[in-house]
Motif scaffolding. Sequence first.
Motif, PDB file in Angstrom:
ATOM      1  N   LEU A 286       2.676 -13.199   9.759  1.00 57.63           N
ATOM      2  CA  LEU A 286       1.327 -12.693   9.985  1.00 57.63           C
ATOM      3  C   LEU A 286       0.358 -13.864  10.114  1.00 57.63           C
ATOM      4  CD1 LEU A 286       1.361  -9.759   7.419  1.00 57.63           C
ATOM      5  CD2 LEU A 286       1.587  -9.610   9.914  1.00 57.63           C
ATOM      6  N   PRO A 287      -0.754 -13.664  10.815  1.00 57.56           N
ATOM      7  CA  PRO A 287      -1.732 -14.758  10.955  1.00 57.56           C
ATOM      8  C   PRO A 287      -2.465 -15.030   9.639  1.00 57.56           C
ATOM      9  CG  PRO A 287      -2.437 -12.799  12.169  1.00 57.56           C
ATOM     10  CD  PRO A 287      -1.128 -12.469  11.540  1.00 57.56           C
ATOM     11  N   ARG A 288      -3.224 -16.116   9.612  1.00 55.65           N
ATOM     12  CA  ARG A 288      -4.075 -16.413   8.461  1.00 55.65           C
ATOM     13  C   ARG A 288      -5.194 -15.384   8.401  1.00 55.65           C
ATOM     14  NH1 ARG A 288      -3.827 -20.628  11.438  1.00 55.65           N
ATOM     15  NH2 ARG A 288      -6.034 -20.584  11.947  1.00 55.65           N
ATOM     16  N   SER A 289      -5.636 -15.064   7.203  1.00 52.86           N
ATOM     17  CA  SER A 289      -6.723 -14.105   7.027  1.00 52.86           C
ATOM     18  C   SER A 289      -7.981 -14.605   7.733  1.00 52.86           C
ATOM     19  CB  SER A 289      -7.007 -13.905   5.532  1.00 52.86           C
ATOM     20  OG  SER A 289      -7.933 -12.853   5.352  1.00 52.86           O
ATOM     21  N   GLY A 290      -8.619 -13.703   8.483  1.00 53.44           N
ATOM     22  CA  GLY A 290      -9.828 -14.031   9.225  1.00 53.44           C
ATOM     23  C   GLY A 290      -9.583 -14.479  10.653  1.00 53.44           C
ATOM     24  N   THR A 291      -8.329 -14.608  11.054  1.00 54.61           N
ATOM     25  CA  THR A 291      -7.987 -15.088  12.390  1.00 54.61           C
ATOM     26  C   THR A 291      -8.196 -14.009  13.449  1.00 54.61           C
ATOM     27  OG1 THR A 291      -6.313 -16.565  11.460  1.00 54.61           O
ATOM     28  CG2 THR A 291      -6.132 -16.064  13.807  1.00 54.61           C
ATOM     29  N   PRO A 292      -8.984 -14.314  14.507  1.00 52.43           N
ATOM     30  CA  PRO A 292      -9.066 -13.376  15.632  1.00 52.43           C
ATOM     31  C   PRO A 292      -7.800 -13.498  16.474  1.00 52.43           C
ATOM     32  CG  PRO A 292     -10.460 -15.279  16.036  1.00 52.43           C
ATOM     33  CD  PRO A 292      -9.855 -15.467  14.672  1.00 52.43           C
ATOM     34  N   VAL A 293      -7.246 -12.361  16.885  1.00 51.57           N
ATOM     35  CA  VAL A 293      -5.985 -12.364  17.619  1.00 51.57           C
ATOM     36  C   VAL A 293      -6.002 -11.337  18.747  1.00 51.57           C
ATOM     37  CG1 VAL A 293      -4.618 -13.089  15.600  1.00 51.57           C
ATOM     38  CG2 VAL A 293      -4.912 -10.658  16.083  1.00 51.57           C
ATOM     39  N   ALA A 294      -5.062 -11.503  19.654  1.00 48.87           N
ATOM     40  CA  ALA A 294      -4.695 -10.453  20.592  1.00 48.87           C
ATOM     41  C   ALA A 294      -3.547  -9.723  19.905  1.00 48.87           C
ATOM     42  CB  ALA A 294      -4.253 -11.045  21.922  1.00 48.87           C
ATOM     43  N   ALA A 295      -3.658  -8.418  19.757  1.00 46.07           N
ATOM     44  CA  ALA A 295      -2.645  -7.647  19.049  1.00 46.07           C
ATOM     45  C   ALA A 295      -1.985  -6.658  19.997  1.00 46.07           C
ATOM     46  CB  ALA A 295      -3.274  -6.902  17.873  1.00 46.07           C
ATOM     47  N   ALA A 296      -0.656  -6.666  20.038  1.00 46.06           N
ATOM     48  CA  ALA A 296       0.103  -5.682  20.810  1.00 46.06           C
ATOM     49  C   ALA A 296       0.333  -4.492  19.883  1.00 46.06           C
ATOM     50  CB  ALA A 296       1.422  -6.273  21.282  1.00 46.06           C
ATOM     51  N   ILE A 297      -0.218  -3.342  20.268  1.00 42.09           N
ATOM     52  CA  ILE A 297      -0.215  -2.148  19.422  1.00 42.09           C
ATOM     53  C   ILE A 297       0.672  -1.087  20.048  1.00 42.09           C
ATOM     54  CG2 ILE A 297      -1.684  -0.335  18.442  1.00 42.09           C
ATOM     55  CD1 ILE A 297      -4.041  -2.308  19.060  1.00 42.09           C
ATOM     56  N   THR A 298       1.429  -0.396  19.219  1.00 42.65           N
ATOM     57  CA  THR A 298       2.204   0.738  19.714  1.00 42.65           C
ATOM     58  C   THR A 298       1.859   1.973  18.886  1.00 42.65           C
ATOM     59  OG1 THR A 298       4.402   1.502  20.382  1.00 42.65           O
ATOM     60  CG2 THR A 298       4.258   0.363  18.262  1.00 42.65           C
TER      61      THR A 298
END
Length: 132
Positions: free
Chosen positions: A17-29
């Motif tokens: 998982l990313p670091r807390s507070g990190t903005p990400v592109a998330a692939a959601i299903t």
Amino acid sequence: MANLDTVVTWVDARDRLPRSGTPVAAAITGRYPADSGAESGTESSAAPGEEFWLVRPMYFTALHFGADGTEHRDCFVDSDGVVRLPYGLASAETVTHWAELPTLPGEMTTRAVLGEGVQAALQNVWSAQPRT
């Protein structure tokens, strides 16, 4: 000319998982609601109840309190406050993969410019590339 190419490295949410507070592109299903597609916060011509897998900008946080006061740990949150958990956990929509957001065009390490610096940053990148 500014290099406007970027490379995306997807990370399996089951592995890391990313670091807390990190903005990400998330692939959601998940599955579009049976009554309408509006509830999931996604726009689509998909049939009600149809499965989906799509990318949305989100941020990851170790601790989030929902509007109703519900405590969520290690979750992804979108701009509407919708919480999604990593794949494999109990959630109607889950994040299968995530990637760090790319840097801004023409920038080497910057992902955000705020306030007075915005116009100068835009002019720098626009002047560095020919218009077509």
